[in-house]
Design an enzyme around this catalytic site. Sequence first.
Site, PDB file in Angstrom:
ATOM      1  N   PHE A 198       0.844  -1.197   0.000  1.00  0.00           N
ATOM      2  CA  PHE A 198       0.000   0.000   0.000  1.00  0.00           C
ATOM      3  C   PHE A 198       0.876   1.242   0.000  1.00  0.00           C
ATOM      4  O   PHE A 198       0.560   2.257  -0.611  1.00  0.00           O
ATOM      5  CB  PHE A 198      -0.917  -0.012   1.231  1.00  0.00           C
ATOM      6  CG  PHE A 198      -1.908   1.108   1.250  1.00  0.00           C
ATOM      7  CD1 PHE A 198      -2.974   1.132   0.370  1.00  0.00           C
ATOM      8  CD2 PHE A 198      -1.768   2.159   2.144  1.00  0.00           C
ATOM      9  CE1 PHE A 198      -3.895   2.176   0.374  1.00  0.00           C
ATOM     10  CE2 PHE A 198      -2.677   3.206   2.162  1.00  0.00           C
ATOM     11  CZ  PHE A 198      -3.751   3.209   1.275  1.00  0.00           C
ATOM     12  N   PHE A 199       2.023   1.161   0.708  1.00  0.00           N
ATOM     13  CA  PHE A 199       3.058   2.180   0.659  1.00  0.00           C
ATOM     14  C   PHE A 199       4.294   1.564   0.029  1.00  0.00           C
ATOM     15  O   PHE A 199       4.340   0.363  -0.222  1.00  0.00           O
ATOM     16  CB  PHE A 199       3.376   2.690   2.066  1.00  0.00           C
ATOM     17  CG  PHE A 199       2.194   3.254   2.786  1.00  0.00           C
ATOM     18  CD1 PHE A 199       1.520   4.350   2.275  1.00  0.00           C
ATOM     19  CD2 PHE A 199       1.750   2.699   3.973  1.00  0.00           C
ATOM     20  CE1 PHE A 199       0.417   4.882   2.936  1.00  0.00           C
ATOM     21  CE2 PHE A 199       0.645   3.216   4.638  1.00  0.00           C
ATOM     22  CZ  PHE A 199      -0.020   4.305   4.121  1.00  0.00           C
ATOM     23  N   ARG A 214      20.331   6.260   1.579  1.00  0.00           N
ATOM     24  CA  ARG A 214      19.173   6.728   2.343  1.00  0.00           C
ATOM     25  C   ARG A 214      17.939   5.923   1.943  1.00  0.00           C
ATOM     26  O   ARG A 214      17.672   5.726   0.758  1.00  0.00           O
ATOM     27  CB  ARG A 214      18.904   8.231   2.091  1.00  0.00           C
ATOM     28  CG  ARG A 214      19.968   9.166   2.642  1.00  0.00           C
ATOM     29  CD  ARG A 214      19.941   9.200   4.149  1.00  0.00           C
ATOM     30  NE  ARG A 214      20.901  10.125   4.705  1.00  0.00           N
ATOM     31  CZ  ARG A 214      22.131   9.797   5.100  1.00  0.00           C
ATOM     32  NH1 ARG A 214      22.545   8.537   4.981  1.00  0.00           N
ATOM     33  NH2 ARG A 214      22.943  10.705   5.603  1.00  0.00           N
ATOM     34  N   ARG A 242       5.219   8.312  -0.238  1.00  0.00           N
ATOM     35  CA  ARG A 242       3.786   8.441   0.016  1.00  0.00           C
ATOM     36  C   ARG A 242       3.223   9.612  -0.768  1.00  0.00           C
ATOM     37  O   ARG A 242       3.886  10.644  -0.937  1.00  0.00           O
ATOM     38  CB  ARG A 242       3.521   8.647   1.507  1.00  0.00           C
ATOM     39  CG  ARG A 242       2.055   8.493   1.834  1.00  0.00           C
ATOM     40  CD  ARG A 242       1.807   8.254   3.303  1.00  0.00           C
ATOM     41  NE  ARG A 242       0.402   7.908   3.497  1.00  0.00           N
ATOM     42  CZ  ARG A 242      -0.327   8.352   4.510  1.00  0.00           C
ATOM     43  NH1 ARG A 242       0.190   9.132   5.417  1.00  0.00           N
ATOM     44  NH2 ARG A 242      -1.593   7.997   4.622  1.00  0.00           N
ATOM     45  N   GLY A 273      12.612  13.918   7.140  1.00  0.00           N
ATOM     46  CA  GLY A 273      13.833  13.130   7.090  1.00  0.00           C
ATOM     47  C   GLY A 273      13.619  11.693   6.651  1.00  0.00           C
ATOM     48  O   GLY A 273      14.593  10.979   6.385  1.00  0.00           O
ATOM     49  N   GLU A 324     -13.303  -0.023   2.749  1.00  0.00           N
ATOM     50  CA  GLU A 324     -11.986   0.267   3.319  1.00  0.00           C
ATOM     51  C   GLU A 324     -11.961  -0.007   4.824  1.00  0.00           C
ATOM     52  O   GLU A 324     -11.017   0.359   5.520  1.00  0.00           O
ATOM     53  CB  GLU A 324     -11.594   1.727   3.038  1.00  0.00           C
ATOM     54  CG  GLU A 324     -11.383   2.017   1.559  1.00  0.00           C
ATOM     55  CD  GLU A 324     -10.928   3.439   1.292  1.00  0.00           C
ATOM     56  OE1 GLU A 324     -10.570   4.155   2.259  1.00  0.00           O
ATOM     57  OE2 GLU A 324     -10.926   3.844   0.111  1.00  0.00           O
TER      58      GLU A 324
END
Length: 200
Positions: free
Chosen positions: A18-19, A41, A46, A125, A152
């Site tokens: 989903f992400f 990194r 999102r 960050g 949902e």
Amino acid sequence: MDDPRIEIHSRKTGFKGFFALAIFRLRHRRHDGGWTREIEREVFLREPVVAVLPYDPVRDTILLLEQFRLPAHLIGQDAWQQEIIAGIVEEGENLEDVAVRECQEEAGFKPLALERIMTYMPSQGACTEATTIFLAHMDDAGLGGIHGLEDEDEDILARVLPFDEAWAMLEEGRIQNSPAIIALQWLKLNRQDVTKRWNT
């Protein structure tokens, strides 16, 4: 985005569901004019988010949501968070349309007007998410109850309450998420001006 101070050497997908999580190798300019060594990194990817604080300037009321949040539970906070309306911006949508859609889905009303408060990054960050907060002009008559999309598995309790009561909740630490905190603080500072604009 192009920036001569940044060189991205590689990008790969670490996880996609989903992400998504991406792993970058890069270097960037230092403040002394030199370059960093190549660094790695991990970035949580999102889509943009819209958040909405509904406000009735006649009755001086706001609308808050209460819904279950597993991450809050996992760090020892109340799993049922006091929040404002929010939703993810899908490709091709504009922010105002998302604000209206989420007000209808999560609280059962269409705003009389929208006022953009600000855009900020809740975790610059680690995550690409940018959240834009709107103030929504509402007529609170008849609002409240349980809302959300069944497909949902949303179970959202909408409650109308006086602004001063919501502010007391914030001061007592019962509101713990950044969109709600920022929106209520903004309204605390600008409530008199908003009331003048929306009541004329």
